[in-house]
Every structure is written in C-alpha cells, then in structure tokens.
Write an enzyme that holds these catalytic residues in place. Sequence first.
Site, PDB file in Angstrom:
ATOM      1  N   ASN A   1      -2.340   6.328   2.658  1.00 11.07           N
ATOM      2  CA  ASN A   1      -1.883   7.364   3.597  1.00 11.07           C
ATOM      3  C   ASN A   1      -1.374   8.604   2.852  1.00 11.07           C
ATOM      4  O   ASN A   1      -0.711   9.451   3.431  1.00 11.07           O
ATOM      5  CB  ASN A   1      -0.795   6.819   4.532  1.00 11.07           C
TER       6      ASN A   1
ATOM      7  N   HIS B   1       0.697   8.535   0.174  1.00  6.84           N
ATOM      8  CA  HIS B   1       1.996   8.416  -0.489  1.00  6.84           C
ATOM      9  C   HIS B   1       1.851   8.353  -2.006  1.00  6.84           C
ATOM     10  O   HIS B   1       0.819   7.928  -2.531  1.00  6.84           O
ATOM     11  CB  HIS B   1       2.813   7.240   0.064  1.00  6.84           C
TER      12      HIS B   1
ATOM     13  N   ASP C   1       9.044   2.385  -8.241  1.00  6.14           N
ATOM     14  CA  ASP C   1       9.571   1.817  -7.009  1.00  6.14           C
ATOM     15  C   ASP C   1       9.694   0.297  -7.081  1.00  6.14           C
ATOM     16  O   ASP C   1       9.171  -0.347  -8.005  1.00  6.14           O
ATOM     17  CB  ASP C   1       8.697   2.223  -5.809  1.00  6.14           C
TER      18      ASP C   1
ATOM     19  N   GLU D   1       6.603   8.089   1.692  1.00  4.76           N
ATOM     20  CA  GLU D   1       5.722   8.026   2.855  1.00  4.76           C
ATOM     21  C   GLU D   1       5.711   9.354   3.600  1.00  4.76           C
ATOM     22  O   GLU D   1       6.719  10.073   3.619  1.00  4.76           O
ATOM     23  CB  GLU D   1       6.258   6.942   3.815  1.00  4.76           C
TER      24      GLU D   1
HETATM   25  C1  GLP Z   1       1.688   1.297  -3.627  1.00  4.28           C
HETATM   26  C2  GLP Z   1       2.716   1.819  -4.634  1.00  4.28           C
HETATM   27  C3  GLP Z   1       2.212   3.046  -5.264  1.00  4.28           C
HETATM   28  C4  GLP Z   1       0.771   2.767  -5.622  1.00  4.28           C
HETATM   29  C5  GLP Z   1      -0.036   2.867  -4.377  1.00  4.28           C
HETATM   30  C6  GLP Z   1      -1.506   2.524  -4.557  1.00  4.28           C
HETATM   31  O1  GLP Z   1       2.212   1.077  -2.400  1.00  4.28           O
HETATM   32  N1  GLP Z   1       4.032   2.045  -4.127  1.00  4.28           N
HETATM   33  O2  GLP Z   1       3.001   3.377  -6.387  1.00  4.28           O
HETATM   34  O3  GLP Z   1       0.327   3.729  -6.523  1.00  4.28           O
HETATM   35  O4  GLP Z   1       0.574   2.134  -3.361  1.00  4.28           O
HETATM   36  O5  GLP Z   1      -1.717   1.160  -4.628  1.00  4.28           O
HETATM   37  P1  GLP Z   1      -3.122   0.537  -5.024  1.00  4.28           P
HETATM   38  O6  GLP Z   1      -3.362   0.951  -6.434  1.00  4.28           O
HETATM   39  O7  GLP Z   1      -2.946  -0.956  -4.905  1.00  4.28           O
HETATM   40  O8  GLP Z   1      -4.137   1.086  -4.113  1.00  4.28           O
END
Ligand code: GLP
Length: 241
Positions: A133, A135, A64, A140
Amino acid sequence: MEAVVDQLEQRLLASLESEAFRPLGLATGRTMEPLYAALVSRLRDWPTDRLQLLRQHWRSFNLDEYVGLAAEHPSSFSAFMGHHLVGPLGLDPAQVSLPDGATADPEAAADRYAAAIRSAGGMGLQLLGLGSNGHVGFNEPPCGPEVRCRVVRLSSSTRSQNACAFQGRPGLVPEQAITLGLQEILAADELHLIVTGASKAGILRKALDRDGDPEVPASWLRRHPRLWLWVDDAAWGEEGP
Ligand code: GLP
C-alpha cells in the site's frame, strides 16, 4: 541483488577503512531475504581479520517491530534478523537493535528507540522495502514526511500482506507496531529502496509518479538527495514506471 550487495560491500569497506562506521538502517520482509543471503555470502569471503573488524564496529537499527511479540517469537522481526543476518554473520545481537515490541509501554519504547538512534548519530545507509500500500517501515498511509518514531496501527491490507509469516492468517498478525517515522528515515545519509516482483509494479509506479502524496508514503522518498532505487524487471513492469 548482486548490484545492491556491491554497493553495500563498498560502503562497509569504506567505513571500516576511514574508521567512521555509521549506523546501518535495516529492513525486514521477503524482499530482504535474498539480499541478506547474498550479503552474508559476500562478507563470509572477506579475510577473517576484516570480517572480525566489521563485527566489532557493527551498529544497526531496524525500521520496525510488531507490538506484542517477544524477540524470541518466530514471527518477530528480531527473529527474522537473527535468522538471516545475526546468526550467519556471527554478529553480537546487542549491536543489532530493533524496537522493543514486548514492552508493556510501547510508546515509551518508541521514544527510547528514537533517542538511541539520535545518540548514535542517526543512520548512514538505510535499506528500505516497499509495502503493497506504499508504506515504508510501517508508515501506513496517510502520512506526511514529518512523522517520527511511534506506535502505529497496522492496516488490514498490511496485516494480509504479512500474514505469510503468521501461518497465512491475517488475524494472527499483531494490530500494532513500532516504526521509525519518515522523519528519521529521510535523515539518513543515503536511502536504498529495493522493490522486487510484479505485485509491486503498480505501487512503485505511484510512488515514482507522485511527489509527496500522503496516500503513498514512499513518494516522500523522492525528496531525499541520495535515493537509490533497485528494481527488478518484474517490479519495473513491461512499460516501466
Ligand atoms: C513490511 C515491513 C517493511 C517491508 C515491507 C515489504 O510490512 N514493515 O519494512 O519493507 O512491508 O515487505 P515484503 O518485502 O515482504 O514485501
């Protein structure tokens, strides 16, 4: 992280030896920082000719990117990859693809990105983190397993979760992103979901307890025949999920 890196290293070695390098699906986020650091350190110990072969064959697609951020913006996922992987490994940025977040037409950029992945044959190994959440990528809730690469609106909880990369201010986090859909993610040969930290224990429990709940997008991952789950003690929780 060493156990995940062992697996990654084995897969990379096998694909180089069989001369069948399948595109890697890469993720960003705080969870991935120690993983990429450990991977870089491991790969830098490879003999120079083998590392050079890896550089030549490298092909990866990230999950993404934020809409409205140029690749050079320090909070873009492109900059994250440059800092944590492309620079330290000496990869050619042209072989490390992310959606084009800076375009005037994000919908067209999402379509182009999906087409590029299709023409590369889809993903071999896909790394995934877990959003607080539920995702994956930026899929989402609510969402089903059929959703494809597209432009999404980020929830306020996700913008708060990711505010740390934007001076701690959720209002500075872009409102939209381009993300691979669960359809492309579930089409990878193997999935590696990495979950660390006590703050993820609750949502991890939900993702494992529910079998395909649109309110917990990560719960669709259970349907993949080759899902690897890498969890540290804190995320596993005292009693386990
Ligand atoms: C982000 C990304 C995800 C990521 C997730 C966890 O928003 N879009 O691909 O895996 O949230 O993030 P973090 O590792 O900082 O908790």
